[in-house]
Scaffold this motif. Structure first.
Motif, mmCIF file in Angstrom:
data_model
loop_
_atom_site.group_PDB
_atom_site.id
_atom_site.type_symbol
_atom_site.label_atom_id
_atom_site.label_comp_id
_atom_site.label_asym_id
_atom_site.label_seq_id
_atom_site.Cartn_x
_atom_site.Cartn_y
_atom_site.Cartn_z
ATOM 1 N N CYS A 94 4.785 34.257 24.183
ATOM 2 C CA CYS A 94 4.235 33.365 23.151
ATOM 3 C C CYS A 94 5.306 32.612 22.369
ATOM 4 C CB CYS A 94 3.355 34.152 22.188
ATOM 5 S SG CYS A 94 4.266 35.360 21.194
ATOM 6 N N ASP A 95 6.589 32.787 22.723
ATOM 7 C CA ASP A 95 7.718 32.102 22.070
ATOM 8 C C ASP A 95 7.927 32.501 20.609
ATOM 9 O OD1 ASP A 95 8.376 30.808 24.398
ATOM 10 O OD2 ASP A 95 7.253 29.000 23.919
ATOM 11 N N HIS A 96 7.434 33.666 20.207
ATOM 12 C CA HIS A 96 7.675 34.176 18.855
ATOM 13 C C HIS A 96 9.128 34.651 18.772
ATOM 14 C CE1 HIS A 96 6.586 35.924 14.979
ATOM 15 N NE2 HIS A 96 7.280 36.996 15.332
ATOM 16 N N ILE A 97 9.805 34.355 17.665
ATOM 17 C CA ILE A 97 11.212 34.719 17.501
ATOM 18 C C ILE A 97 11.338 35.836 16.470
ATOM 19 C CG2 ILE A 97 13.470 33.902 16.743
ATOM 20 C CD1 ILE A 97 12.722 31.167 17.877
ATOM 21 N N VAL A 98 12.132 36.854 16.802
ATOM 22 C CA VAL A 98 12.357 38.002 15.928
ATOM 23 C C VAL A 98 13.860 38.253 15.849
ATOM 24 C CG1 VAL A 98 11.956 40.484 15.637
ATOM 25 C CG2 VAL A 98 10.169 39.052 16.600
ATOM 26 N N MET A 99 14.348 38.599 14.642
ATOM 27 C CA MET A 99 15.749 38.981 14.483
ATOM 28 C C MET A 99 15.807 40.453 14.101
ATOM 29 S SD MET A 99 18.708 37.337 12.100
ATOM 30 C CE MET A 99 19.226 36.007 13.145
ATOM 31 N N LEU A 100 16.580 41.229 14.864
ATOM 32 C CA LEU A 100 16.700 42.665 14.643
ATOM 33 C C LEU A 100 18.162 43.043 14.429
ATOM 34 C CD1 LEU A 100 14.555 43.903 17.663
ATOM 35 C CD2 LEU A 100 13.862 43.945 15.288
ATOM 36 N N PRO A 101 18.410 44.054 13.605
ATOM 37 C CA PRO A 101 19.781 44.598 13.543
ATOM 38 C C PRO A 101 20.138 45.195 14.912
ATOM 39 C CG PRO A 101 18.404 45.496 11.780
ATOM 40 C CD PRO A 101 17.510 44.719 12.686
ATOM 41 N N ARG A 102 21.400 45.122 15.272
ATOM 42 C CA ARG A 102 21.832 45.582 16.603
ATOM 43 C C ARG A 102 21.457 47.046 16.848
ATOM 44 N NH1 ARG A 102 25.610 43.961 20.662
ATOM 45 N NH2 ARG A 102 25.978 42.039 19.537
ATOM 46 N N THR A 103 21.541 47.901 15.827
ATOM 47 C CA THR A 103 21.213 49.315 16.015
ATOM 48 C C THR A 103 19.747 49.497 16.385
ATOM 49 O OG1 THR A 103 20.885 49.548 13.636
ATOM 50 C CG2 THR A 103 23.033 50.168 14.496
ATOM 51 N N LYS A 104 18.855 48.788 15.705
ATOM 52 C CA LYS A 104 17.427 48.890 16.022
ATOM 53 C C LYS A 104 17.130 48.289 17.392
ATOM 54 C CE LYS A 104 12.840 48.174 14.262
ATOM 55 N NZ LYS A 104 11.980 47.771 13.174
ATOM 56 N N PHE A 105 17.803 47.194 17.711
ATOM 57 C CA PHE A 105 17.627 46.557 19.019
ATOM 58 C C PHE A 105 18.019 47.514 20.140
ATOM 59 C CE2 PHE A 105 19.399 44.128 22.566
ATOM 60 C CZ PHE A 105 18.324 43.313 22.893
ATOM 61 N N ASN A 106 19.174 48.196 19.982
ATOM 62 C CA ASN A 106 19.640 49.133 21.009
ATOM 63 C C ASN A 106 18.649 50.267 21.226
ATOM 64 O OD1 ASN A 106 21.971 47.722 21.565
ATOM 65 N ND2 ASN A 106 23.199 48.879 20.111
ATOM 66 N N LYS A 107 17.978 50.723 20.162
ATOM 67 C CA LYS A 107 16.985 51.786 20.293
ATOM 68 C C LYS A 107 15.704 51.291 20.958
ATOM 69 C CE LYS A 107 18.513 54.256 16.180
ATOM 70 N NZ LYS A 107 18.167 54.621 14.801
ATOM 71 N N SER A 108 15.398 50.007 20.795
ATOM 72 C CA SER A 108 14.126 49.453 21.268
ATOM 73 C C SER A 108 14.166 48.950 22.708
ATOM 74 C CB SER A 108 13.695 48.300 20.363
ATOM 75 O OG SER A 108 13.559 48.739 19.035
ATOM 76 N N VAL A 109 15.359 48.743 23.245
ATOM 77 C CA VAL A 109 15.475 48.187 24.600
ATOM 78 C C VAL A 109 15.193 49.259 25.640
ATOM 79 C CG1 VAL A 109 17.080 47.218 26.287
ATOM 80 C CG2 VAL A 109 17.068 46.373 23.957
ATOM 81 N N LYS A 110 14.354 48.917 26.591
ATOM 82 C CA LYS A 110 14.067 49.823 27.704
ATOM 83 C C LYS A 110 15.058 49.557 28.842
ATOM 84 C CE LYS A 110 10.011 51.380 30.273
ATOM 85 N NZ LYS A 110 8.583 51.100 30.479
ATOM 86 N N ARG A 111 15.204 48.284 29.224
ATOM 87 C CA ARG A 111 16.160 47.905 30.259
ATOM 88 C C ARG A 111 16.439 46.413 30.189
ATOM 89 N NH1 ARG A 111 12.832 47.368 35.852
ATOM 90 N NH2 ARG A 111 10.890 46.669 34.935
ATOM 91 N N VAL A 112 17.558 46.038 30.812
ATOM 92 C CA VAL A 112 17.945 44.631 30.863
ATOM 93 C C VAL A 112 17.546 44.085 32.226
ATOM 94 C CG1 VAL A 112 19.887 43.019 30.790
ATOM 95 C CG2 VAL A 112 19.901 45.049 29.338
ATOM 96 N N LEU A 113 16.826 42.978 32.208
ATOM 97 C CA LEU A 113 16.403 42.316 33.430
ATOM 98 C C LEU A 113 17.272 41.082 33.630
ATOM 99 C CD1 LEU A 113 12.580 42.375 32.709
ATOM 100 C CD2 LEU A 113 13.848 43.997 34.093
ATOM 101 N N THR A 114 17.489 40.725 34.858
ATOM 102 C CA THR A 114 18.240 39.489 35.122
ATOM 103 C C THR A 114 17.271 38.317 35.152
ATOM 104 O OG1 THR A 114 18.024 39.778 37.488
ATOM 105 C CG2 THR A 114 19.977 40.700 36.462
ATOM 106 N N GLY A 115 17.785 37.128 35.091
ATOM 107 C CA GLY A 115 16.958 35.935 35.118
ATOM 108 C C GLY A 115 16.140 35.802 36.398
ATOM 109 N N GLU A 116 16.659 36.316 37.515
ATOM 110 C CA GLU A 116 15.950 36.200 38.797
ATOM 111 C C GLU A 116 14.706 37.081 38.853
ATOM 112 O OE1 GLU A 116 19.527 37.500 39.351
ATOM 113 O OE2 GLU A 116 19.908 35.499 38.578
ATOM 114 N N GLU A 117 14.711 38.211 38.113
ATOM 115 C CA GLU A 117 13.571 39.134 38.151
ATOM 116 C C GLU A 117 12.390 38.622 37.376
ATOM 117 O OE1 GLU A 117 14.380 43.261 37.338
ATOM 118 O OE2 GLU A 117 16.426 43.018 38.034
ATOM 119 N N GLU A 118 12.612 37.640 36.510
ATOM 120 C CA GLU A 118 11.526 37.106 35.690
ATOM 121 C C GLU A 118 10.594 36.352 36.591
ATOM 122 O OE1 GLU A 118 11.962 33.640 33.154
ATOM 123 O OE2 GLU A 118 11.614 34.974 31.490
#
Length: 64
Positions: free
Chosen positions: A40-64
């Motif tokens: 939906c193109d919603h933008i959110v800004m998170l502190p790096r510590t909270k972001f690191n806890k919330s990430v499940k995995r990093v996807l590459t551009g090709e997997e999208e």
């Protein structure tokens, strides 16, 4: 999770956004990380510590 992220990376978060999508694109890096929902193109800004806890995995551009 202590990974290196770069601008433009697509990351999968642990929790879904209310729009139903859980994939986000990194659009700013620093002490805070700004991410943009790929559904939906919603933008959110998170502190790096909270972001690191919330990430499940990093996807590459090709997997999208």
């Amino acid at each position: 999770m202590d990974e290196k992220y770069s601008l433009g990376d697509i990351v999968e978060m642990k929790k879904q956004h209310p729009c139903g999508c859980n994939r986000w694109k990194i659009i700013r890096l620093g002490a805070d990380i700004k991410i943009k929902c790929t559904g939906c193109d919603h933008i959110v800004m998170l502190p790096r510590t909270k972001f690191n806890k919330s990430v499940k995995r990093v996807l590459t551009g090709e997997e999208e």
